[in-house]
Scaffold this motif. Structure first.
Motif, PDB file in Angstrom:
ATOM      1  N   ALA A  17       2.525  14.717 -14.637  1.00  0.00           N
ATOM      2  CA  ALA A  17       3.104  13.411 -14.950  1.00  0.00           C
ATOM      3  C   ALA A  17       4.400  13.681 -15.709  1.00  0.00           C
ATOM      4  O   ALA A  17       4.362  14.128 -16.850  1.00  0.00           O
ATOM      5  N   LEU A 145      -4.097   5.951  -1.972  1.00  0.00           N
ATOM      6  CA  LEU A 145      -4.043   6.931  -3.070  1.00  0.00           C
ATOM      7  C   LEU A 145      -3.747   8.360  -2.584  1.00  0.00           C
ATOM      8  O   LEU A 145      -2.895   9.045  -3.177  1.00  0.00           O
ATOM      9  N   MET A 148      -0.083   8.512  -1.834  1.00  0.00           N
ATOM     10  CA  MET A 148       0.791   8.565  -3.005  1.00  0.00           C
ATOM     11  C   MET A 148       0.770   9.957  -3.631  1.00  0.00           C
ATOM     12  O   MET A 148       1.807  10.465  -4.077  1.00  0.00           O
ATOM     13  N   TRP A 149      -0.397  10.574  -3.650  1.00  0.00           N
ATOM     14  CA  TRP A 149      -0.444  11.936  -4.224  1.00  0.00           C
ATOM     15  C   TRP A 149       0.355  12.901  -3.348  1.00  0.00           C
ATOM     16  O   TRP A 149       1.090  13.759  -3.858  1.00  0.00           O
ATOM     17  N   MET A 152       3.888  12.509  -4.192  1.00  0.00           N
ATOM     18  CA  MET A 152       4.240  13.162  -5.460  1.00  0.00           C
ATOM     19  C   MET A 152       4.362  14.684  -5.293  1.00  0.00           C
ATOM     20  O   MET A 152       5.237  15.312  -5.891  1.00  0.00           O
ATOM     21  N   THR A 162       7.639  12.654 -10.812  1.00  0.00           N
ATOM     22  CA  THR A 162       6.986  11.355 -10.676  1.00  0.00           C
ATOM     23  C   THR A 162       6.000  11.194 -11.822  1.00  0.00           C
ATOM     24  O   THR A 162       5.660  12.164 -12.496  1.00  0.00           O
ATOM     25  N   CYS A 163       5.512   9.995 -12.017  1.00  0.00           N
ATOM     26  CA  CYS A 163       4.410   9.771 -12.969  1.00  0.00           C
ATOM     27  C   CYS A 163       3.541   8.632 -12.459  1.00  0.00           C
ATOM     28  O   CYS A 163       4.025   7.509 -12.283  1.00  0.00           O
ATOM     29  N   TRP A 164       2.303   8.938 -12.193  1.00  0.00           N
ATOM     30  CA  TRP A 164       1.329   7.944 -11.724  1.00  0.00           C
ATOM     31  C   TRP A 164       1.138   6.916 -12.828  1.00  0.00           C
ATOM     32  O   TRP A 164       0.796   7.287 -13.952  1.00  0.00           O
ATOM     33  N   THR A 165       1.368   5.648 -12.590  1.00  0.00           N
ATOM     34  CA  THR A 165       1.046   4.639 -13.616  1.00  0.00           C
ATOM     35  C   THR A 165       0.303   3.463 -13.000  1.00  0.00           C
ATOM     36  O   THR A 165       0.542   3.090 -11.849  1.00  0.00           O
ATOM     37  N   THR A 166      -0.599   2.924 -13.815  1.00  0.00           N
ATOM     38  CA  THR A 166      -1.363   1.738 -13.382  1.00  0.00           C
ATOM     39  C   THR A 166      -1.304   0.600 -14.410  1.00  0.00           C
ATOM     40  O   THR A 166      -1.752  -0.503 -14.130  1.00  0.00           O
ATOM     41  N   VAL A 190      -0.110   1.970  -7.329  1.00  0.00           N
ATOM     42  CA  VAL A 190       0.560   2.892  -8.261  1.00  0.00           C
ATOM     43  C   VAL A 190       2.033   2.500  -8.379  1.00  0.00           C
ATOM     44  O   VAL A 190       2.659   2.137  -7.379  1.00  0.00           O
ATOM     45  N   SER A 192       5.474   4.391  -9.820  1.00  0.00           N
ATOM     46  CA  SER A 192       5.971   5.674 -10.348  1.00  0.00           C
ATOM     47  C   SER A 192       7.489   5.673 -10.441  1.00  0.00           C
ATOM     48  O   SER A 192       8.167   5.199  -9.535  1.00  0.00           O
TER      49      SER A 192
END
Ligand SMILES: Cc1cc2nc3c(=O)[nH]c(=O)nc-3n(C[C@H](O)[C@H](O)[C@H](O)COP(=O)(O)O)c2cc1C
Length: 221
Positions: A17, A145, A148-149, A152, A162-166, A190, A192
């Protein structure tokens, strides 16, 4: 675009992250983002439906609006004792130091989300998840998901962070309104930031021993 010289295990174990090491001053070419999305599209999806969608926000006014909403959500999150990273206590001094770094870094991102040259919202066109059965919820999220990974990982391979945010999902509808996402049929998953990283050397994180989370044949507590 040339890629970093990373083995697959290095890529998997050093995609962190990234918050304080995002380079807000260096533009990111649209074609590079396209390449990352192309990699993301190779991820699995239920019945091969490929419902994942990527909203890429580069417009400064829209980034500012999303950054402001994210900041408001973070203000709420900060009051959530037992959930807010800053209120979580770890058993060892080393673990607590890592936790404190996460909090400090997350606070930084909350103040600077809008400064990233691009914000990426990963969504799925499978309708809203509120109250749906586990199979549908898992399938919907499972369609976005992994994508998205992969995005990243592809970004990291290209020198991007990147930074995964919820946290922003607390005000998902307001974020939808900023960029015209049809809230009733598209579920965000997500948000990011996307930017080049300051330096490309990232460390493997401290994680529990695999045997503490593997249950061989029978659930063990
Ligand atoms: C489901 C999920 C939600 C997360 N939400 C946030 C968030 O809202 N804001 C944030 O700054 N980081 C968020 N993170 C990032 C985590 O804080 C980060 O992954 C964790 O501290 C481990 O750090 P590392 O990924 O660098 O190993 C989230 C990560 C995941 C997987």
């Amino acid at each position: 675009m040339s890629q970093l010289d990373l083995s697959s295990d290095q890529l998997l174990s050093t995609t962190r992250a990234v918050r304080k090491r995002l380079d807000f001053d260096r533009p990111v070419d649209d074609d590079l983002i396209r390449e990352c999305v192309a990699m993301a599209m190779q991820s699995p999806s239920g019945s091969n439906t490929m419902t994942m969608q990527f909203v890429v926000v580069t417009d400064p006014a829209k980034r500012a609006a999303i950054g402001e909403i994210y900041g408001k959500c973070f203000d709420i999150y900060r009051t959530m004792d037992g959930v807010y990273a800053g209120s979580l206590q770890r058993e060892t001094a080393e673990g607590q130091a890592q936790q404190d770094r996460v909090t400090d870094s997350a606070e930084y991102l909350a103040a600077h989300m809008a400064d990233a040259p691009a914000l990426v919202i990963a969504c799925t066109k499978t309708g809203r998840l509120d109250g749906v059965p586990a199979m549908s919820a898992a399938s919907s999220m499972g369609n976005v998901l992994p994508a998205m990974w992969s995005f990243m990982l592809a970004a990291r391979a290209r020198g991007l962070g990147t930074c995964w945010t919820t946290v922003g999902l607390m005000m998902e509808e307001q974020i939808a309104d900023v960029v015209g996402i049809p809230f009733d049929s598209v579920q965000q998953a997500v948000l990011s930031p996307l930017a080049y990283t300051k330096g490309t050397d990232f460390k493997t994180a401290m994680r529990p021993d695999p045997d503490t989370i593997i249950h061989w044949n029978t659930w063990s507590s």
